[in-house]
Scaffold this active site. Structure first.
Site, PDB file in Angstrom:
ATOM      1  N   HIS A 205       0.800  -1.229   0.000  1.00  0.00           N
ATOM      2  CA  HIS A 205       0.000   0.000   0.000  1.00  0.00           C
ATOM      3  C   HIS A 205       0.830   1.275   0.000  1.00  0.00           C
ATOM      4  O   HIS A 205       0.283   2.367  -0.020  1.00  0.00           O
ATOM      5  CB  HIS A 205      -0.933   0.022   1.217  1.00  0.00           C
TER       6      HIS A 205
HETATM    7  C1  UD1 Z   1      -1.662   4.928   6.519  1.00  0.00           C
HETATM    8  C2  UD1 Z   1      -0.323   5.311   7.162  1.00  0.00           C
HETATM    9  C3  UD1 Z   1       0.696   4.204   6.935  1.00  0.00           C
HETATM   10  C4  UD1 Z   1       0.164   2.861   7.371  1.00  0.00           C
HETATM   11  C5  UD1 Z   1      -1.168   2.613   6.677  1.00  0.00           C
HETATM   12  C6  UD1 Z   1      -1.781   1.298   7.088  1.00  0.00           C
HETATM   13  C7  UD1 Z   1       0.217   7.715   7.222  1.00  0.00           C
HETATM   14  C8  UD1 Z   1       1.066   8.756   6.605  1.00  0.00           C
HETATM   15  N1  UD1 Z   1       0.223   6.532   6.593  1.00  0.00           N
HETATM   16  O1  UD1 Z   1      -1.462   4.879   5.116  1.00  0.00           O
HETATM   17  O2  UD1 Z   1       1.858   4.486   7.670  1.00  0.00           O
HETATM   18  O3  UD1 Z   1       1.085   1.859   7.017  1.00  0.00           O
HETATM   19  O4  UD1 Z   1      -2.073   3.666   7.019  1.00  0.00           O
HETATM   20  O5  UD1 Z   1      -2.949   1.056   6.381  1.00  0.00           O
HETATM   21  O6  UD1 Z   1      -0.405   7.954   8.222  1.00  0.00           O
HETATM   22  N2  UD1 Z   1      -9.075   4.499   2.744  1.00  0.00           N
HETATM   23  C9  UD1 Z   1     -10.275   3.831   2.728  1.00  0.00           C
HETATM   24  N3  UD1 Z   1     -10.799   3.420   3.921  1.00  0.00           N
HETATM   25  C10 UD1 Z   1     -10.203   3.652   5.107  1.00  0.00           C
HETATM   26  C11 UD1 Z   1      -8.985   4.336   5.105  1.00  0.00           C
HETATM   27  C12 UD1 Z   1      -8.425   4.757   3.930  1.00  0.00           C
HETATM   28  O7  UD1 Z   1     -10.864   3.591   1.675  1.00  0.00           O
HETATM   29  O8  UD1 Z   1     -10.735   3.247   6.146  1.00  0.00           O
HETATM   30  C13 UD1 Z   1      -8.468   4.914   1.452  1.00  0.00           C
HETATM   31  C14 UD1 Z   1      -8.764   6.337   1.093  1.00  0.00           C
HETATM   32  O9  UD1 Z   1      -8.959   6.406  -0.271  1.00  0.00           O
HETATM   33  C15 UD1 Z   1      -7.475   7.065   1.445  1.00  0.00           C
HETATM   34  C16 UD1 Z   1      -6.430   5.999   1.208  1.00  0.00           C
HETATM   35  O10 UD1 Z   1      -7.068   4.766   1.526  1.00  0.00           O
HETATM   36  O11 UD1 Z   1      -7.300   8.198   0.685  1.00  0.00           O
HETATM   37  C17 UD1 Z   1      -5.206   6.160   2.036  1.00  0.00           C
HETATM   38  O12 UD1 Z   1      -5.501   6.265   3.431  1.00  0.00           O
HETATM   39  P1  UD1 Z   1      -4.520   7.104   4.393  1.00  0.00           P
HETATM   40  O13 UD1 Z   1      -4.931   6.954   5.806  1.00  0.00           O
HETATM   41  O14 UD1 Z   1      -4.362   8.478   3.873  1.00  0.00           O
HETATM   42  O15 UD1 Z   1      -3.111   6.421   4.184  1.00  0.00           O
HETATM   43  P2  UD1 Z   1      -2.699   4.876   4.115  1.00  0.00           P
HETATM   44  O16 UD1 Z   1      -2.168   4.632   2.764  1.00  0.00           O
HETATM   45  O17 UD1 Z   1      -3.779   3.982   4.637  1.00  0.00           O
END
Ligand code: UD1
Length: 360
Positions: A205
């Site tokens: 991811h």
């Molecule tokens: C975040 C953490 C990363 C961790 C990862 C675990 C930061 C900078 N990054 O990255 O260190 O390894 O979580 O998963 O804090 N989304 C959903 N549903 C959710 C959450 C997210 O669909 O419940 C999607 C959204 O489109 C979002 C994308 O995933 O834009 C990324 O989510 P985000 O929390 O920004 O970063 P992660 O890539 O999950």
């Protein structure tokens, strides 16, 4: 002592669970669980609360997704309101996600004592948001609770006074050791029709692997070859799913017959898959540590790591997103030449006890 304990994203939940359980043993501690809402889908958040017996959050900040600045800013604004209202005597943050850093900054500026669990680990790669979160959080923490001696050395080099730092061990391992047996017998293998050690567990991811089309294609090319020899099981993160669709790579993924994509899993199902896998292919932080403790070979699709012990003593190898390297190292494991190793003695499942003693 009122302690605001912060969680936000998936890797925080298995870290806070043993700390909250330990705090319960101390009548003078009143934990206030704050969930920022950085992760919000059932399988990215709530399932962990149910499986790991984490109490319902006392405060939910509902920040959701956004760019780095939008997400961080929203968390700070809402956490400041919360902290002003609840007036905690201490704020405790875990790990390195945006929620960790955002709440740390707010606590420091409100002059609330700040404890950071998993302090001091460094990849020295500031292109990753997590490294920036680590460095900043540690710089303003009052109690730095570290997983390894290497982390203490990093903090010392950054000029952090020794009396702020306590080596406590790796908190994720408390949860792993507690649930290991239960996870090993989870019905997920039967559900997916898998035999023990007959598949690779994959996760991916990180923005540098999934947001850049060329890098994603490099990895998919490696998977094309590996799945000819062993099944690959991939609980896909929502970010990765979105990028594969955006880059029009669905067809490439669908063309691989021995590549099974499933929805993100809860802790027990996921650990069940990890424990029974032949090896792990991932760009995760925590999985490097977990596989080392479980003595399962791990290929990490990153150029560097903040978990150096897993490379030096454990089962981890860095393969980046280099197609040939991923294939070569996978084939070595399939030929029975996987790495086996050891891990620090202090990863003994008693880290939460040491954390609560240290902050008291
Ligand atoms: C975040 C953490 C990363 C961790 C990862 C675990 C930061 C900078 N990054 O990255 O260190 O390894 O979580 O998963 O804090 N989304 C959903 N549903 C959710 C959450 C997210 O669909 O419940 C999607 C959204 O489109 C979002 C994308 O995933 O834009 C990324 O989510 P985000 O929390 O920004 O970063 P992660 O890539 O999950």
């Amino acid at each position: 002592m009122k302690i605001a304990c912060v969680v936000g994203a998936r890797p925080n939940f298995m870290k806070i669970a043993p700390i909250l359980a330990e705090m319960k043993k101390y009548p003078d501690i009143e934990p206030v669980l704050v969930h920022t809402g950085q992760h919000y889908d059932y399988e990215m958040s709530q399932v962990f609360f149910e499986e790991l017996n984490i109490p319902k959050p006392d405060v939910y900040l509902e920040v959701g997704s956004g760019s780095q600045a939008v997400q961080t800013g929203k968390i700070m604004m809402r956490f400041e309101e919360m902290a002003t209202e609840h007036k905690p005597d201490m704020v405790l943050v875990v790990g390195d996600v945006n929620s960790t850093m955002a709440c740390a900054i707010v606590a420091a500026k409100l002059l609330i004592p700040l404890a950071h669990v998993e302090a001091g680990i460094r990849s020295f790669d500031r292109t990753m948001p997590e490294e920036i979160n680590r460095v900043l959080t540690d710089a303003i923490s009052d109690y730095l609770l570290t997983p390894t001696e290497g982390a203490n050395e990093n903090l010392s080099k950054e000029g952090i006074p020794e009396d702020k730092v306590t080596l406590v061990g790796d908190i994720m391992i408390d949860t792993l050791l507690k649930y290991k047996d239960q996870a090993a017998s989870n019905p997920i293998l039967r559900t997916l029709g898998l035999e023990k050690k007959s598949y690779v567990l994959m996760t991916m991811h990180r923005p540098f692997n999934v947001d850049i089309k060329e890098n994603l294609i490099n990895i998919l090319n490696a998977l094309k070859e590996i799945q000819k020899h062993i099944r690959i099981v991939f609980p896909m993160h929502p970010r990765t799913k979105a990028r594969i669709e955006k880059f029009g790579l669905d067809k490439v993924v669908e063309s691989m017959e021995n590549f099974t994509i499933i929805e993100p899993l809860g802790y027990l199902e996921f650990m069940g898959l990890m424990i029974n896998s032949k090896f792990v292919l991932s760009d995760s932080g925590g999985m490097q540590t977990e596989t080392t403790v479980l003595n399962i070979p791990c290929l990490t699709m990153r150029e560097n790591t903040e978990r150096h012990e897993t490379i030096e003593d454990g089962t981890n190898i860095l393969v980046g997103n280099n197609t040939q390297k991923i294939i070569d190292e996978s084939k070595k494991i399939l030929a029975g030449k996987g790495k086996s190793g050891t891990y620090p003695e202090i990863w003994d499942g008693h880290t939460a006890e040491r954390i609560v003693k240290a902050i008291i």
